[in-house]
Design an enzyme around this catalytic site. Structure first.
Site, PDB file in Angstrom:
ATOM      1  N   TRP A  54       0.816  -1.213   0.000  1.00 20.78           N
ATOM      2  CA  TRP A  54       0.000   0.000   0.000  1.00 20.78           C
ATOM      3  C   TRP A  54       0.848   1.260   0.000  1.00 20.78           C
ATOM      4  CZ3 TRP A  54      -4.685  -0.187  -1.565  1.00 20.78           C
ATOM      5  CH2 TRP A  54      -5.454  -1.327  -1.364  1.00 20.78           C
ATOM      6  N   GLN A  55       2.085   1.175   0.454  1.00 14.86           N
ATOM      7  CA  GLN A  55       2.965   2.336   0.430  1.00 14.86           C
ATOM      8  C   GLN A  55       3.541   2.607  -0.956  1.00 14.86           C
ATOM      9  OE1 GLN A  55       6.011   1.523   3.303  1.00 14.86           O
ATOM     10  NE2 GLN A  55       4.572   1.362   5.007  1.00 14.86           N
ATOM     11  N   ASN A  56       3.582   1.604  -1.821  1.00 17.40           N
ATOM     12  CA  ASN A  56       4.394   1.724  -3.030  1.00 17.40           C
ATOM     13  C   ASN A  56       3.660   1.525  -4.343  1.00 17.40           C
ATOM     14  OD1 ASN A  56       7.432   1.855  -2.078  1.00 17.40           O
ATOM     15  ND2 ASN A  56       6.402   0.401  -0.736  1.00 17.40           N
ATOM     16  N   TRP A  57       2.408   1.118  -4.340  1.00 23.20           N
ATOM     17  CA  TRP A  57       1.776   0.838  -5.628  1.00 23.20           C
ATOM     18  C   TRP A  57       1.115   2.083  -6.218  1.00 23.20           C
ATOM     19  CZ3 TRP A  57      -3.004   0.205  -8.180  1.00 23.20           C
ATOM     20  CH2 TRP A  57      -4.121   0.626  -7.473  1.00 23.20           C
ATOM     21  N   ASN A  58       0.769   3.066  -5.403  1.00 22.75           N
ATOM     22  CA  ASN A  58       0.109   4.283  -5.883  1.00 22.75           C
ATOM     23  C   ASN A  58       0.773   5.475  -5.192  1.00 22.75           C
ATOM     24  OD1 ASN A  58      -1.578   6.366  -6.635  1.00 22.75           O
ATOM     25  ND2 ASN A  58      -3.467   5.243  -6.283  1.00 22.75           N
ATOM     26  N   ILE A  59       1.881   5.924  -5.752  1.00 24.82           N
ATOM     27  CA  ILE A  59       2.687   6.958  -5.104  1.00 24.82           C
ATOM     28  C   ILE A  59       1.984   8.317  -5.042  1.00 24.82           C
ATOM     29  CG2 ILE A  59       4.856   8.245  -5.237  1.00 24.82           C
ATOM     30  CD1 ILE A  59       5.091   5.408  -4.163  1.00 24.82           C
ATOM     31  N   VAL A  63      -1.190   9.134  -4.597  1.00 20.68           N
ATOM     32  CA  VAL A  63      -2.124   9.131  -3.463  1.00 20.68           C
ATOM     33  C   VAL A  63      -1.365   8.946  -2.150  1.00 20.68           C
ATOM     34  CG1 VAL A  63      -4.044   7.881  -2.402  1.00 20.68           C
ATOM     35  CG2 VAL A  63      -4.058   8.342  -4.858  1.00 20.68           C
ATOM     36  N   HIS A 114     -13.077   4.574  -1.558  1.00 19.08           N
ATOM     37  CA  HIS A 114     -13.333   3.378  -2.350  1.00 19.08           C
ATOM     38  C   HIS A 114     -14.836   3.092  -2.426  1.00 19.08           C
ATOM     39  CE1 HIS A 114      -9.019   2.526  -2.169  1.00 19.08           C
ATOM     40  NE2 HIS A 114      -9.215   1.567  -3.043  1.00 19.08           N
ATOM     41  N   TYR A 142     -27.648  -7.308  -9.051  1.00 18.12           N
ATOM     42  CA  TYR A 142     -28.592  -8.163  -9.784  1.00 18.12           C
ATOM     43  C   TYR A 142     -29.877  -8.352  -8.985  1.00 18.12           C
ATOM     44  CZ  TYR A 142     -30.532 -12.368 -11.942  1.00 18.12           C
ATOM     45  OH  TYR A 142     -31.370 -13.281 -12.538  1.00 18.12           O
TER      46      TYR A 142
END
Length: 440
Positions: free
Chosen positions: A321-326, A328, A362, A424
């Site tokens: 979580w620290q590194n995939w979306n810098i 944000v 989210h 549905y």
């Protein structure tokens, strides 16, 4: 705005002297560098005046209680997937292959789907299928755009408010000293940054954190830009085709097992959905964080291309979580996590607060387009806290990396099936049941 970062050589000298650290725990382990001391009275809040480096603690949260900000969180650098970056550590991909092989054993029709890939790539009309879902897709895009604009304007207001407060407390400097400072460095200081040109540059720049002086690339590389644009077109086509031919039929076939509460078939459908969902998510990551953001940055000559780090090597959930979306991550660290620490909150409370904010957004981006409130996305985000504790305690090294990959592969399709099932039931079964009751 011009070249606000000055010449390339001077910019590199400034950025190379900045210390860097890696956050160790929590959703926003602070990777940003914090310097002790504030800029001079008329240098502005961009941090362009030299300042002594502050000692940081083991979590990288240096000087969080002193009230001093570090407003320069960008530096001139390339994305990891770019050849110029020199990055070559992809050991996490090997663990991904092992986990995916275990999941693919449930995919009896995998070869047929791979054969259909050629049809997908050679069928440009697949893009037209987006028309079928233009309303929810348009709603998601509109909400995402408004959310990004809100975060950007919050950062713009926050930085300029801090600059105004610092300027009000600063002492008067002689006019001669001002002139020599202006000639020595080509930078913008508050309030000279309060222009429409500066504001619109920040709105369209691929970052959520505002600075008075962004690092700038010397020129637009036409070949690099063309490659990114071609990738955007290709991967958009590929994602639409995979969703329509691989993912939608699997979801449609999952409705009856959910209706009958046949748990064995529900698990089988979940595993069958996991592979296409995960592959589409990986394609989406590359499309957005490498192709799209690099294309925008190249057009705007935005120098900081660190939109992601090596999250595929994550041995813990927190590192992912620290590194995939810098973009944000930097916004949460600067405008949420560190302000809570300066106001006396513990690190655990600050990290939980960041997860709460992330969980809210989210759910916000899912519930409004679907017009239903189910809290599946919110629950999934909050579940990352105990999941991070479990993975960090019982799994280390490659086992931790495999555990992170497994949660990504299995966790996302669970949330997808939950929302699809509820949508549905709410929009198809409920109206039908009401009509039957009225006829009776």
């Amino acid at each position: 705005m011009g070249d606000r970062g000055g010449t390339v050589s001077s910019r590199r000298r400034r950025t190379s002297s900045r210390p860097s650290g890696q956050g160790g725990g929590g959703p926003v382990g602070a990777e940003e560098e914090v310097r002790d001391g504030a800029p001079g009275p008329d240098v502005g809040a961009g941090g362009d005046a030299p300042a002594p480096a502050a000692a940081s603690d083991k979590d990288g949260d240096s000087n969080v209680g002193s009230g001093h900000w570090e407003l320069r969180c960008h530096r001139l650098q390339d994305s990891l997937f770019s050849s110029d970056s020199g990055f070559s550590n992809y050991r996490g991909i090997l663990n991904w292959c092992v986990v995916m092989l275990g999941t693919l054993t449930e995919q009896a029709g995998l070869l047929l789907h791979v054969a259909n890939l050629a049809t997908i790539l050679c069928f440009p009309a697949a893009v037209a299928l987006l028309v079928e879902s233009i309303t929810p897709v348009g709603s998601v895009l509109a909400l995402a755009a408004y959310t990004i604009l809100f975060l950007k304007l919050f950062s713009y207001r926050d930085v300029n408010l801090w600059c105004r407060q610092r300027r009000a407390r600063a002492k008067t400097v002689s006019a001669g000293k001002k002139a020599s400072g202006a000639s020595a460095q080509r930078t913008v200081s508050y309030p000279d940054n309060l222009t429409y040109r500066d504001l619109y540059y920040f709105i369209f720049a691929p970052t959520l954190c505002y600075e008075l002086n962004f690092p700038r690339s010397p020129r637009i590389r036409k070949r690099f830009l063309l490659r990114r644009l071609l990738e955007m077109l290709f991967f958009t086509q590929l994602q639409v085709g995979l969703i329509q031919q691989w993912m939608v039929p699997t979801i449609q076939n999952s409705m009856k097992p959910f209706k009958d509460m046949d748990y064995s078939r529900i698990i089988e459908r979940l595993l069958k959905l996991a592979v296409p969902n995960h592959l589409i998510w990986l394609i989406f990551f590359y499309w957005l964080f490498h192709s799209c953001l690099n294309a925008v940055a190249e057009l705007m000559q935005f120098g900081d291309r660190e939109f992601y780090r090596d999250w595929w090597n994550s041995e813990s959930v927190t590192y992912f979580w620290q590194n995939w979306n810098i973009p944000v991550h930097k916004w949460c660290s600067r405008h949420f996590y560190k302000p809570m620490l300066r106001r006396g909150s513990s690190r655990w409370v600050a990290r939980t607060g960041v997860f709460l904010a992330s969980a809210f957004f989210h759910e916000y981006l899912v519930s409004i387009p679907l017009r239903m409130f189910r809290l599946w996305a919110f629950t999934a985000m909050m579940a990352q806290i105990p999941l991070a504790l479990i993975v960090g305690r019982f799994f280390q090294g490659n086992y931790g990396n495999a555990a992170v990959w497994l949660t990504l592969i299995i966790g996302q399709p669970v949330a997808v099936l939950m929302y699809v099932h509820d949508y549905y039931v709410l929009n198809y079964e409920a109206p039908t049941a009401g009509a039957r009751t009225a006829q009776a």
